[in-house]
Design an enzyme around this catalytic site. Structure first.
Site, PDB file in Angstrom:
ATOM      1  N   ASP A   1      -2.790   9.024  15.261  1.00  9.40           N
ATOM      2  CA  ASP A   1      -3.456   8.944  13.952  1.00  9.40           C
ATOM      3  C   ASP A   1      -4.393   7.742  13.863  1.00  9.40           C
ATOM      4  O   ASP A   1      -4.300   6.944  12.929  1.00  9.40           O
ATOM      5  CB  ASP A   1      -2.393   8.870  12.850  1.00  9.40           C
TER       6      ASP A   1
ATOM      7  N   ALA B   1       0.858  -1.194   0.000  1.00  6.11           N
ATOM      8  CA  ALA B   1       0.000   0.000   0.000  1.00  6.11           C
ATOM      9  C   ALA B   1       0.884   1.229   0.000  1.00  6.11           C
ATOM     10  O   ALA B   1       2.109   1.150   0.206  1.00  6.11           O
ATOM     11  CB  ALA B   1      -0.926  -0.011   1.210  1.00  6.11           C
ATOM     12  N   HIS B   2       0.254   2.377  -0.219  1.00  7.06           N
ATOM     13  CA  HIS B   2       0.965   3.652  -0.171  1.00  7.06           C
ATOM     14  C   HIS B   2       0.415   4.459   0.997  1.00  7.06           C
ATOM     15  O   HIS B   2      -0.794   4.657   1.119  1.00  7.06           O
ATOM     16  CB  HIS B   2       0.780   4.439  -1.464  1.00  7.06           C
TER      17      HIS B   2
ATOM     18  N   GLY C   1       1.341   7.678   4.245  1.00  4.48           N
ATOM     19  CA  GLY C   1       1.813   9.053   4.366  1.00  4.48           C
ATOM     20  C   GLY C   1       3.313   9.187   4.245  1.00  4.48           C
ATOM     21  O   GLY C   1       3.821  10.246   3.870  1.00  4.48           O
ATOM     22  N   LEU C   2       4.063   8.130   4.562  1.00  5.28           N
ATOM     23  CA  LEU C   2       5.523   8.177   4.476  1.00  5.28           C
ATOM     24  C   LEU C   2       6.054   7.430   3.261  1.00  5.28           C
ATOM     25  O   LEU C   2       7.234   7.129   3.174  1.00  5.28           O
ATOM     26  CB  LEU C   2       6.137   7.590   5.755  1.00  5.28           C
ATOM     27  N   GLY C   3       5.165   7.091   2.338  1.00  9.12           N
ATOM     28  CA  GLY C   3       5.605   6.395   1.135  1.00  9.12           C
ATOM     29  C   GLY C   3       5.032   4.996   1.074  1.00  9.12           C
ATOM     30  O   GLY C   3       4.033   4.676   1.717  1.00  9.12           O
TER      31      GLY C   3
END
Length: 796
Positions: free
Chosen positions: A347, A224-225, A227-229
């Site tokens: 988060d 998956a993609h 927030g940090l890549g």
């Protein structure tokens, strides 16, 4: 005599072997070998509805890919629909023979049907059945509700074949501006710099299949993609080729900055909790840092919501409220663990909670930081992050906020949560979910209060109240009265034997063991109110518990002004201590100031929405304060949720309905009182009163009234007084001409045929029985005269 059982070395004593306990009687049965054992009826194949007839069929649980094996799914463990339960063989023995233990009374003497390896044969090397899954209680739902199990996900099947980020999902990590978008016929760039702030970006995976990271982790592909890549799946070549997850930590060409970032995140490796994904390692590869985490092969709540939406033809299909609450209830201990370590998660959202089977796990620790950290970057998601975070940073209260927002998203289609309602909730009057579940609304409202100080103080405090709300929601799905009771951590149980509660019979507050004067107060004991107030004057410190005890004692003496002075002092010390408002409500109830009582109890209800005590108190205030419909709804909630509240709540519901002229509804309410309740006899008397008041000369209703008191224990004199009232009413009805339709059987009232002569005889006997119970001569004479007046006329 030597035992004749094969392989036994024992001797027969008193007719039984002293080793195996088998009988020495000639011809006694010998345990058959596995090959000759007849199959028990419950496990023979081919019977209609048997487990065997369903083996090989697909599992009926939504989203499960398993098949039925031995009557249960081989993936999620759920029973097959229609599979009959195995019938256990039982043996009835003389109960008197079990009083002493001996070889003759031992259950080991009972010949057992072949099972397990005995039945499978000596060559068996594995278990073929899954019946043991039935013995494991599901974790999710706290035993109150059922959450469908989520099947395990094959790690390799989770790898994305051609990883890419859609252009509409490409935003700058620094300023949130759209980046990498198409211009005309020219496709957007997957790498470059933000035109607004200059931040470098890249949406191209940096790792590919076969890459070896840190000399240990062989990459299988992208998952998956985030927030940090990109997030990658890899095999740990040093630890049995187990699956792990690699998540980018920092993309920086500055090795010193990378080393500092890794050092700053090392505390995550110390986090060990069964509900939190485990951090194994931190590694670097070609100038980038990666967190190495445990692979959790399940489905996130976001994926579950997407699947439900897909199955619902593209229309948002939220989770049932009880299931949403069950998920949050299960994960809250993980938050409590982090908070106790001085960490905040930051988060939380549906993406970051994964269900595996009947358990959940909190993933993605990339945003976890120390509560005292004032310098490092804060990660959050728009629509979930608390409004104060950009100004004052993260805290336990900001984590509580994200939990509340997540709960709303799980329970309903929360339109505008990232826009119109970015930092607010939809109003209850326009939100069916909040209208249907009042306690749920106040739970979420407290989680998401604008001021952090108004939120729940800890994850454990939230969990306690959420569990109470879950009990209410589950109770609302069923009809009737709750059969179980759950102790509250803050309230005692209410009185159950009074049909009309006053302030003193409402649930009392449990003392707080953490109060500095708790030990001293235990030495004071339960003195009379006046003596208690004098004793409290000697308290070493006017702590909260001292002030609460003083206020309650003052109310008992009728000095409500002194009570409110004590609660005002407590609220000065701690404006968030709702217990002071509870005492204010009791004082207002004592004075029959129903408006003040409603205001106080309503405030308490909003502070502890999972508690039933404030709901019962608020219902009484609303009943007497001109809000009967609200009162009835609160009474119904209490009666359905907890058996300890069934009687007082049913009495209240009956009063409200009887006052509205709904006799049948009042009777139904009184029928909610369980026979095991101490208030049951009183409910039967009140039931008779309600029926008598609303009978309108209906003999069938009068018969019900007399039947109501027939099955309960009562004082003989009280029973005869009810009998006299009901029979007198029946006699008046018959003498006024309450006829019986032609062709129908004549009704009876308490077994007495509804004829004037029969009713007079029964009424005369009731008067004379009541006279025998009279305490003084004058009353006895009056009752005998009444008996003579009602008796049938005779010629003698």
């Amino acid at each position: 005599m030597k035992c004749q059982q094969p392989g036994c070395t024992g001797s027969v004593q008193d007719g039984y072997c002293d080793v195996c306990g088998m009988s020495a009687t000639p011809g006694a049965s010998v345990s058959p070998s596995p090959s000759s054992s007849p199959a028990p009826p419950s496990t023979t194949a081919g019977g209609p509805g048997s487990a065997a007839t369903l083996d090989g069929q697909p599992c009926g649980q939504a989203g499960c890919t398993g098949t039925i094996d031995d009557g249960y799914c081989d993936v999620c463990g759920s029973p097959a629909t229609g599979a009959s339960a195995a019938v256990a063989a039982s043996s009835q023995s003389d109960p008197m023979s079990t009083r002493t233990g001996s070889a003759r009374t031992s259950a080991s003497r009972i010949q057992s049907a072949a099972v397990g390896s005995t039945r499978a044969g000596t060559s068996a090397t594995r278990r073929s059945g899954s019946a043991s899954r039935r013995m494991r209680a599901a974790r999710l739902g706290a035993g109150l509700t059922v959450v469908p199990a989520a099947p395990a996900v094959d790690a390799l099947k989770a790898v994305i074949p051609n990883p890419s980020v859609p252009e509409d999902k490409r935003t700058c990590s620094k300023c949130d501006s759209p980046i990498g978008r198409s211009k005309g016929d020219q496709p957007g760039r997957s790498e470059g710099f933000c035109p607004k702030c200059g931040q470098e970006f890249s949406f191209t995976p940096k790792l590919g299949a076969g890459d070896l990271v840190g000399g240990q982790y062989e990459v299988a592909g992208a998952l998956a993609h985030g927030g940090l890549g990109w997030i990658y799946l890899a095999r740990d070549r040093n630890v049995s080729n187990r699956w792990v997850v690699l998540k980018g930590l920092l993309n920086s060409g500055d090795p010193d900055a990378l080393a500092a970032a890794i050092a700053e995140q090392q505390f995550l490796a110390q986090v060990e909790h069964p509900l939190i994904v485990e951090i194994y390692n931190f590694v670097t590869h070609e100038g980038a840092g990666y967190i190495v985490m445990e692979w959790v092969g399940g489905r996130s709540l976001k994926q579950i919501l997407k699947r439900r939406m897909k199955d619902n033809n593209g229309v948002y299909d939220p989770l049932p409220v009880d299931q949403a609450l069950a998920y949050i209830l299960e994960v809250l201990p993980a938050f409590g663990y982090l908070h106790d370590l001085g960490l905040v998660y930051c988060d939380f959202k549906p993406d970051n909670l994964i269900q595996v089977g009947d358990a959940v796990k909190l993933i993605d620790l990339g945003g976890v930081r120390r509560i005292t950290d004032e310098d490092s970057a804060i990660f959050g998601t728009v629509g979930y992050q608390a409004p104060e975070v950009p100004v004052v940073g993260t805290s336990i209260a900001s984590d509580i906020y994200t939990i509340g927002r997540t709960l709303v998203v799980l329970c309903m289609e929360f339109r505008g949560y990232q826009g119109t309602y970015l930092h607010t909730l939809p109003p209850p009057e326009s939100t069916p979910l909040f209208q249907m579940h009042d306690s749920l609304y106040w739970l979420i409202a407290k989680c998401c209060a604008p001021d952090p100080a108004d939120r729940f103080g800890s994850a454990e405090e939230l969990r306690t109240q959420l569990l109470g709300v879950l009990r209410e929601v589950v109770a609302a799905k069923t009809s009737g009265t709750a059969l179980t009771s759950a102790a509250s951590p803050v309230f005692e149980a209410p009185a159950t034997s009074a049909s009309a509660l006053d302030w003193s019979q409402l649930p009392d507050l449990r003392p707080d063991p953490s109060d500095p004067q708790y030990s001293w107060l235990t030495s004071v004991g339960d003195a009379e109110p006046a003596e208690l107030i004098k004793a409290l004057e000697q308290a070493p410190e006017e702590s909260a518990e001292v002030l609460l005890r003083r206020a309650r004692a003052a109310i008992a003496l009728g000095d409500t002004a002194a009570a409110t002075a004590s609660t005002a002092q407590l609220l000065t010390q701690d404006p968030w201590d709702w217990r002071a408002l509870w005492l204010d409500g009791l004082a207002a109830m004592k004075e029959e100031d129903w408006e003040a009582a409603k205001a106080a109890f309503s405030a308490v209800h909003r502070q502890v929405p999972g508690e039933l005590g404030p709901k019962l108190a608020l219902a009484i205030a609303c009943e007497n304060g001109g809000l009967p419909e609200i009162a009835e709804g609160l009474y119904a909630t209490c009666a359905a949720t907890d058996a300890a509240y069934a009687a007082p709540a049913a009495f209240g519901m009956a009063r409200v309905r009887a006052a509205a002229g709904d006799t049948a509804g009042a009777v139904r309410a009184l029928d909610l009182v369980p026979t095991t309740s101490r208030g049951y006899p009183e409910s039967r008397q009140l039931r008779a009163d309600v029926l008598l008041a609303g009978s309108q000369d209906d003999l069938a209703v009068l018969d019900q009234a007399l039947t109501s008191i027939a099955s309960v224990r009562m004082d003989p004199g009280e029973r005869q007084r009810y009998t006299v009232r009901i029979l007198r009413h029946a006699l008046d009805s018959v003498t006024k001409g309450a006829g019986v339709p032609a062709g129908t059987a004549r009704p009876t009232v308490g077994g007495v045929e509804a004829r004037e002569d029969a009713l007079r005889d029964a009424l005369e006997n009731a008067y004379r029985a009541l006279a025998r119970e009279a305490d003084n001569l004058g009353d006895r004479v009056l009752l005998v005269n009444e008996a003579n007046a009602v008796r049938n006329r005779t010629l003698v």
